[in-house]
Enzyme design. Structure first.
Site, PDB file in Angstrom:
ATOM      1  N   ASP A  30      41.116  29.381  42.745  1.00  0.00           N
ATOM      2  CA  ASP A  30      40.145  28.763  43.651  1.00  0.00           C
ATOM      3  C   ASP A  30      38.933  28.252  42.883  1.00  0.00           C
ATOM      4  OD1 ASP A  30      39.492  31.487  43.103  1.00  0.00           O
ATOM      5  OD2 ASP A  30      38.062  31.492  44.766  1.00  0.00           O
ATOM      6  N   HIS A  65      30.563  25.793  37.799  1.00  0.00           N
ATOM      7  CA  HIS A  65      29.929  25.520  39.094  1.00  0.00           C
ATOM      8  C   HIS A  65      28.931  24.366  39.040  1.00  0.00           C
ATOM      9  CE1 HIS A  65      30.652  30.007  40.434  1.00  0.00           C
ATOM     10  NE2 HIS A  65      31.728  29.446  39.893  1.00  0.00           N
ATOM     11  N   GLU A 118      38.476  34.297  44.301  1.00  0.00           N
ATOM     12  CA  GLU A 118      37.616  34.926  43.293  1.00  0.00           C
ATOM     13  C   GLU A 118      36.165  34.517  43.455  1.00  0.00           C
ATOM     14  OE1 GLU A 118      35.454  35.411  39.480  1.00  0.00           O
ATOM     15  OE2 GLU A 118      35.876  33.539  40.548  1.00  0.00           O
TER      16      GLU A 118
END
Length: 380
Positions: A81, A354, A140
């Protein structure tokens, strides 16, 4: 007429597709946390086409393993993910003058490169020197109680039984052994409310925190050697609260403390250590409480284990990788809780995880694949 169902997501052939192109294909499939079904289905379908692997599934976690009767077994794991997309898909190949070809897009760092390498090796290394379990898991990037690896550990711990594990989290192609544990505690004081013009009629709970803050500021964190790696600890105030109004003496205050502890301590020992550091500061304080609000134990790297040592030699020889401790917490700790030493090893700069400009040099994907291949199939 009703609309025809959307075609199932598929992956290119795992054995013949370059790991870089496989990374790109994985990134371009929907996989934000909570929406992993399509990518899990695609991974399961691709793995079931490989006759040398036994494939297992729980929810949106897919495992594949060899059963060759080798003397040792290792796990190579990665989460499938990502955090939400921010206009950074589909992926793009770009050129960077400093590092060459770079793959841009969500998941290129965290952590589809590591997943692609594992899938490619699962397909192409059919006679590894050790038995291998490849684990691809969901959820996760969200709350820990949803974590797919944790779910497998609770429901099917035998699926993760091994002598050593590698988590393909981004490490820029270096080996980061184990991880520090982390604990948050709240140190709360109580006082008595009064008008601030008549402060002597009250008791200031915020002032009572002064010796606690002084003890934390004066504390010198330790560096602890565990399995040959030096883990630097940290004990810090990370939050403080208290006060009612600008003309009132506060009757309650709290400081939040974060302790990053080396993996030679368990949670009980970590809490005892913090209490010992603060003991003198708390000795004369009335009605003070210390409450652990969150804890995640660390993980020993186990680099003294024969299998782990062989991996490190192969990684260093293949790529010149450095071997460092992991200061932050990762899912290697879940393996450690099962008695399996583990390291982090994957392509991508963790500082770009991210980020909207998430990107990974393609050479790192290739190098990590080469290092793992050299370890799993040294004669090939």
């Amino acid at each position: 007429m009703t609309d025809a169902p959307a075609p199932a997501a598929t992956l290119p052939d795992l054995a013949t597709t370059d790991p870089v192109e496989l990374t790109r294909a994985l990134c371009d499939l929907p996989s934000v946390s909570g929406d992993e079904r399509a990518i899990a289905d695609a991974i399961e379908t691709a793995l079931r086409a490989l006759p040398h692997l036994e494939v297992l599934r729980d929810g949106d976690a897919v495992l594949a393993r060899t059963t060759l009767g080798r003397a040792s077994r290792v796990v190579i794991a990665g989460h499938i993910d990502t955090v939400p997309v921010q206009g950074n898909l589909p992926t793009q190949l770009r050129h960077d003058d400093a590092v060459g070809e770079v793959l841009w897009g969500r998941g290129t760092v965290d952590m589809k490169g590591g997943v692609a390498v594992a899938l490619h090796l699962a397909a192409t290394v059919t006679e590894p020197a050790v038995d291998v379990t490849y684990a691809f898991y969901d959820h996760e990037e969200v709350e820990a109680d949803k974590n797919g690896l944790g779910r497998i550990a609770r429901r099917h711990p035998a699926w993760l039984a091994a002598d050593f594990a590698i988590l393909g989290e981004p490490t820029a192609g270096h080996v980061e052994g184990g991880c520090n544990g982390t604990m948050r505690l709240e140190v709360a004081t109580t006082g008595r409310t009064a008008h601030s013009a008549r402060a002597w009629r009250g008791h200031n709970a915020i002032h009572d925190l002064a010796p606690v803050l002084a003890a934390l500021a004066a504390h010198e964190s330790e560096t602890v050697t565990v399995d040959g790696l030096d883990y630097r600890e940290g004990l810090n105030a990370v939050g403080i609260g208290g006060g009612i109004a600008g003309n009132m003496i506060p009757d309650a205050a709290v400081v939040t403390v974060n302790y990053r502890f080396a993996p030679h301590r368990d949670a009980a020992a970590a809490e005892a250590y913090v209490r010992a550091v603060l003991a003198d500061a708390l000795a004369d304080l009335p009605d003070v409480t210390i409450t652990v609000t969150d804890v995640a134990e660390g993980a020993r790297p186990g680099l003294d284990h024969t299998v782990a040592a062989a991996f490190v030699r192969a990684a260093v020889a293949a790529t010149g990788a450095e071997v460092n401790p992991k200061y932050g917490w990762t899912d290697v700790a879940r393996f450690s809780a099962l008695g399996v030493p583990a390291v982090n090893f994957g392509p991508g700069d963790p500082n770009l995880a991210h980020a909207d400009d998430e990107r990974c040099p393609t050479a790192q994907i290739t190098d990590v694949a080469a290092a793992l291949r050299a370890w799993l199939a040294p004669a090939s």
